[in-house]
Design a protein around this motif. Sequence first.
Motif, PDB file in Angstrom:
ATOM      1  N   GLY A 122       0.793  -1.229   0.000  1.00 35.88           N
ATOM      2  CA  GLY A 122       0.000   0.000   0.000  1.00 35.88           C
ATOM      3  C   GLY A 122       0.820   1.270   0.000  1.00 35.88           C
ATOM      4  N   SER A 123       1.991   1.225  -0.616  1.00 33.40           N
ATOM      5  CA  SER A 123       2.890   2.385  -0.570  1.00 33.40           C
ATOM      6  C   SER A 123       2.997   3.055  -1.936  1.00 33.40           C
ATOM      7  CB  SER A 123       4.291   1.955  -0.125  1.00 33.40           C
ATOM      8  OG  SER A 123       4.250   1.353   1.148  1.00 33.40           O
ATOM      9  N   GLY A 181       2.132   4.864   2.864  1.00 30.79           N
ATOM     10  CA  GLY A 181       2.680   3.527   3.066  1.00 30.79           C
ATOM     11  C   GLY A 181       3.910   3.538   3.943  1.00 30.79           C
ATOM     12  N   ARG A 182       4.818   2.618   3.650  1.00 31.50           N
ATOM     13  CA  ARG A 182       5.961   2.436   4.540  1.00 31.50           C
ATOM     14  C   ARG A 182       7.227   2.130   3.750  1.00 31.50           C
ATOM     15  NH1 ARG A 182       3.219  -2.750   7.469  1.00 31.50           N
ATOM     16  NH2 ARG A 182       1.403  -1.449   7.345  1.00 31.50           N
ATOM     17  N   ILE A 183       8.318   2.672   4.227  1.00 28.15           N
ATOM     18  CA  ILE A 183       9.609   2.414   3.604  1.00 28.15           C
ATOM     19  C   ILE A 183      10.605   2.073   4.702  1.00 28.15           C
ATOM     20  CG2 ILE A 183      10.290   4.865   3.636  1.00 28.15           C
ATOM     21  CD1 ILE A 183      11.792   4.370   0.999  1.00 28.15           C
ATOM     22  N   VAL A 237       9.980   4.557   7.871  1.00 27.68           N
ATOM     23  CA  VAL A 237       9.065   5.693   7.897  1.00 27.68           C
ATOM     24  C   VAL A 237       7.711   5.190   7.411  1.00 27.68           C
ATOM     25  CG1 VAL A 237       8.575   8.019   7.032  1.00 27.68           C
ATOM     26  CG2 VAL A 237      10.947   7.273   7.337  1.00 27.68           C
ATOM     27  N   ARG A 238       6.684   5.580   8.128  1.00 22.45           N
ATOM     28  CA  ARG A 238       5.323   5.231   7.709  1.00 22.45           C
ATOM     29  C   ARG A 238       4.511   6.509   7.564  1.00 22.45           C
ATOM     30  NH1 ARG A 238       3.212  -0.232  10.430  1.00 22.45           N
ATOM     31  NH2 ARG A 238       5.182  -1.306  10.734  1.00 22.45           N
TER      32      ARG A 238
END
Lengths: 340, 201
Positions: free
Chosen positions: A145-146, A161-163, A195-196
């Motif tokens: 979902g990023s 989303g998230r990385i 990071v989100r």
Amino acid sequence: MDTQPDPRADEPPTDDLARLIRRAGRRPQPDPEMHAAVRAAVEREWSAHASHGGRRGAMVLGVAAALAALAIGLSWYSLHPGAPAGSAEVGTFVAARGPVHVAPTDGHEMVVAGSRLNAGSSIETGPAGYALLTVASVAARLGPGSLLKLNRPGHVELVRGRIYADSGSPSAPPDALVIDTAFGQVTHLGTQFQVRVDPEAMSVSVRDGKVLVSQGGGRSITIDRGQGLRVSSDGEVSRLNVAPYGANWAWVSEFSPNFPIDGRPLSAFLSWYARETGLTLVLRRPVTQADLDRPTLSGSITGLSPAQALAAVMATTQFEYDMTVPGELRIESRATRGAN
Amino acid sequence: MHEEDRQLVRTLIRGDAAAFRNFFDDYFPRLFRFILRRVNGDEESARDVVQSALIRAVRKLDTYRGEASLFTWLCQVTRNELADQVAKSVRQETYMRRLVDLEDDPQARGILESIPAGGEAEPESVRQREDLAALVHAALDYLPSKYARVLELKYMEDLSVEGIAEAMGVTAIAVQSLLARARVAFRDVGETLLPSLGGNW
């Protein structure tokens, strides 16, 4: 926006509604390959009929996962013109699992491992999609979902989303990677962190090393190992303590870069596993570092999750592992353990 | 009027690729299940029908007016596609052959014959249980996706509020609110789809 807990949410989970849903069981899901194939067919038709409004969007594809046994391969794409030749290279595509969209690329028809990701390109993952890429010298992972935009060399923008970023060593060049978000800017200072971003907040968690979080007005906060920061949409900033392991990081291990074990010592594999999971490697006497440097591994863990790989590799050695102590990966001699 | 769905359709018509992918990933599994129940669980047939229906739907997105929800509209398109395909003699023969094959299959027949007569496991009970599962699945499919997902994470996966928040990438407070709304929505849909239960659930 949801700001207040609803008391009805505290209904006991054993109510009739819960029993009904449990009794019905899981909803059947279409096979992922079927899902991808049908989507390709429908998207081709949609592309032909939609008015693209100036957006000549790109290339959509699935990339067979490098971790074949767990991978859900996608094998479709639709081709549109890519980015102008000569755009600055921002990153490199490594691998993907599940639905992943890369747009636009440097004009090639298909993204493969090693493909350039130029300024102006973006990577978007679907609900079960993961992507691996490198930006500058930093290995990055995108979770489900990023949406990540690669704006210019060293600068990416996490829209949602998230990385997860892992420079591999604290000696990576400072400022090698800057992540922009709607809530502030996160600058990598040689570390592992995530990071989100969602509509309500940005959260930063540091597993190792440190990062710098900058907001408007020149405000900057340094976040060290074991710390986190949450910036909400109303500007509230709160510091958090975060463990370097556990559920907060579980998604990171869902799709890991391949780690070749063939010909490498057991110690290298264990170090990799500890880094992947945030655990601290603890050798229980009489096991020594030299003991772990001696066994040379053979074969491959391709297609295995880190946990599966650990179980598979350790079964071939004279050592046992124990993770009952939170945060620790304990290694002990099988003979010693058997004697206890 | 279903303004949110109308907005999504307008975005699709404009050619937003991200919107298309979200649209497809959301609606395809739900339509697949909708048709799967109508073709005796034949996945290949369900795929053919839904693919054709979605192609048909994206060609005429501009006719969606928002009087019904987008899912209801897509179900109607898909139902029409199924009717068309069944009406074609070749396809009809295929469906019939698949049905006959199943009944003639020794393994399938063995399973059917192994169900003891009478008692809890009598065929009617099994069928009722399957029907109930299908209805509950249909009710979940009629809900907005995030409602169905939060209910499944809560009751199928037994996740805590924090675990759901982690899985969905939202805050725990948002999960609590979402759960409450999802329960209400499920009851509303369920009272329509599951009238035989009389709301006793």
